[in-house]
Write an enzyme that holds these catalytic residues in place. Sequence first.
Site, PDB file in Angstrom:
ATOM      1  N   ARG A  93       9.713  -6.641  24.515  1.00  0.00           N
ATOM      2  CA  ARG A  93       9.229  -7.944  24.033  1.00  0.00           C
ATOM      3  C   ARG A  93       7.713  -7.969  23.931  1.00  0.00           C
ATOM      4  O   ARG A  93       7.151  -8.582  23.010  1.00  0.00           O
ATOM      5  CB  ARG A  93       9.708  -9.058  24.969  1.00  0.00           C
ATOM      6  CG  ARG A  93      11.196  -9.363  24.863  1.00  0.00           C
ATOM      7  CD  ARG A  93      11.591 -10.471  25.818  1.00  0.00           C
ATOM      8  NE  ARG A  93      11.575 -10.052  27.205  1.00  0.00           N
ATOM      9  CZ  ARG A  93      11.205 -10.804  28.235  1.00  0.00           C
ATOM     10  NH1 ARG A  93      10.779 -12.048  28.021  1.00  0.00           N
ATOM     11  NH2 ARG A  93      11.250 -10.349  29.462  1.00  0.00           N
ATOM     12  N   TYR A 104      14.869   2.735  22.845  1.00  0.00           N
ATOM     13  CA  TYR A 104      15.271   1.399  22.404  1.00  0.00           C
ATOM     14  C   TYR A 104      15.201   1.309  20.878  1.00  0.00           C
ATOM     15  O   TYR A 104      14.297   1.864  20.250  1.00  0.00           O
ATOM     16  CB  TYR A 104      14.337   0.329  22.987  1.00  0.00           C
ATOM     17  CG  TYR A 104      14.313   0.273  24.485  1.00  0.00           C
ATOM     18  CD1 TYR A 104      15.185  -0.553  25.187  1.00  0.00           C
ATOM     19  CD2 TYR A 104      13.416   1.046  25.212  1.00  0.00           C
ATOM     20  CE1 TYR A 104      15.164  -0.609  26.570  1.00  0.00           C
ATOM     21  CE2 TYR A 104      13.387   0.997  26.603  1.00  0.00           C
ATOM     22  CZ  TYR A 104      14.259   0.169  27.274  1.00  0.00           C
ATOM     23  OH  TYR A 104      14.240   0.128  28.643  1.00  0.00           O
ATOM     24  N   ASP A 151      10.910 -13.521  22.666  1.00  0.00           N
ATOM     25  CA  ASP A 151      12.189 -13.187  22.038  1.00  0.00           C
ATOM     26  C   ASP A 151      12.792 -14.446  21.429  1.00  0.00           C
ATOM     27  O   ASP A 151      12.188 -15.530  21.478  1.00  0.00           O
ATOM     28  CB  ASP A 151      13.154 -12.513  23.027  1.00  0.00           C
ATOM     29  CG  ASP A 151      13.566 -13.417  24.192  1.00  0.00           C
ATOM     30  OD1 ASP A 151      13.312 -14.639  24.137  1.00  0.00           O
ATOM     31  OD2 ASP A 151      14.138 -12.890  25.169  1.00  0.00           O
ATOM     32  N   ASP A 204      17.537  -7.332  29.450  1.00  0.00           N
ATOM     33  CA  ASP A 204      17.564  -8.782  29.262  1.00  0.00           C
ATOM     34  C   ASP A 204      18.995  -9.227  28.938  1.00  0.00           C
ATOM     35  O   ASP A 204      19.768  -8.455  28.360  1.00  0.00           O
ATOM     36  CB  ASP A 204      16.640  -9.195  28.123  1.00  0.00           C
ATOM     37  CG  ASP A 204      15.167  -9.047  28.484  1.00  0.00           C
ATOM     38  OD1 ASP A 204      14.858  -9.030  29.688  1.00  0.00           O
ATOM     39  OD2 ASP A 204      14.342  -8.948  27.546  1.00  0.00           O
TER      40      ASP A 204
END
Length: 301
Positions: A181, A75, A89, A47
């Site tokens: 997300r 992550y 987000d 993103d």
Amino acid sequence: MARRKTGRDVHGWLVVDKPAGITSNAVVNKVRWAFGAKKAGHAGTLDPEATGVLAVALGEATKTVPYITDALKAYRFTVKLGEATNTDDAEGEVIATSDARPTDTEIAEALHAFTGEIMQVPPKFSAVKIDGERAYKLARDDEDFEIAARPLWVDSLEMVARPDADHVTLEMVCGKGGYVRAIARDLGEALGCLGHVIELRRTWSGPFDAEDGVSMDLVEELAKSPDLDDYLRPLEDGLDDLPELKATAEGATRLRHGNPGMVIASDVDYGDEAWASFEGKAVAVGTYRAGELHPSRVFNQ
């Protein structure tokens, strides 16, 4: 007549530590320009506001992109509890709030449901296609639509920090196609407190680590300079998860022409996918059968 691609023949991987505020495609375009390369691509979108590993393939290395895309990725991300947004987000609008705040123990227990083979519904603001249209375009137009759940392998998901009651930092290792997300959204719902991602970093992807990544500032500083080539990693790094077979000289020639070629026997089983090398360079990827590799991808480097 197709337009001929311009640029130089440069093959390999550049591991970029992507900064926030730039799209993955913009990074690829900048890297391709900096190297003056004919061809470039990346192994897994981040993103715009996310940071971390963005592995950019140049030239023949683009043929190894699927092997990095399919590899496990890690992550580290922070979830803000108590608010849900329409994008899952911090870039989106707050659509619901909650005063509930789970304990550390409740969070740790809830994470178990998000490991192993899970079903995940991607965010509506994502690049998933719905009847030929990108979901994010439909969402921007306030269209009413649903996205089907899809399987995701989550190797691990752990809480690594709890800065305060409103925030929790998690680390996740997962397979292809995972949306961090969506994990934050679904975890917030499972805990009854809602949640969305406010910070996201990909720490590693297959064989590539963020600590080894170059900055975009360095890419721009060394653009069009031979010094930038020093940061290029070999095409073969993209084949890290596959066994290597040594091709004979004749076998390498045959493989380069797309024909089955003789390789030196190893512990690879009949029918396994492997890659063949000759004089230290990858020649082809394919299926091993009785002393030969039957190529599915051929490298011209």
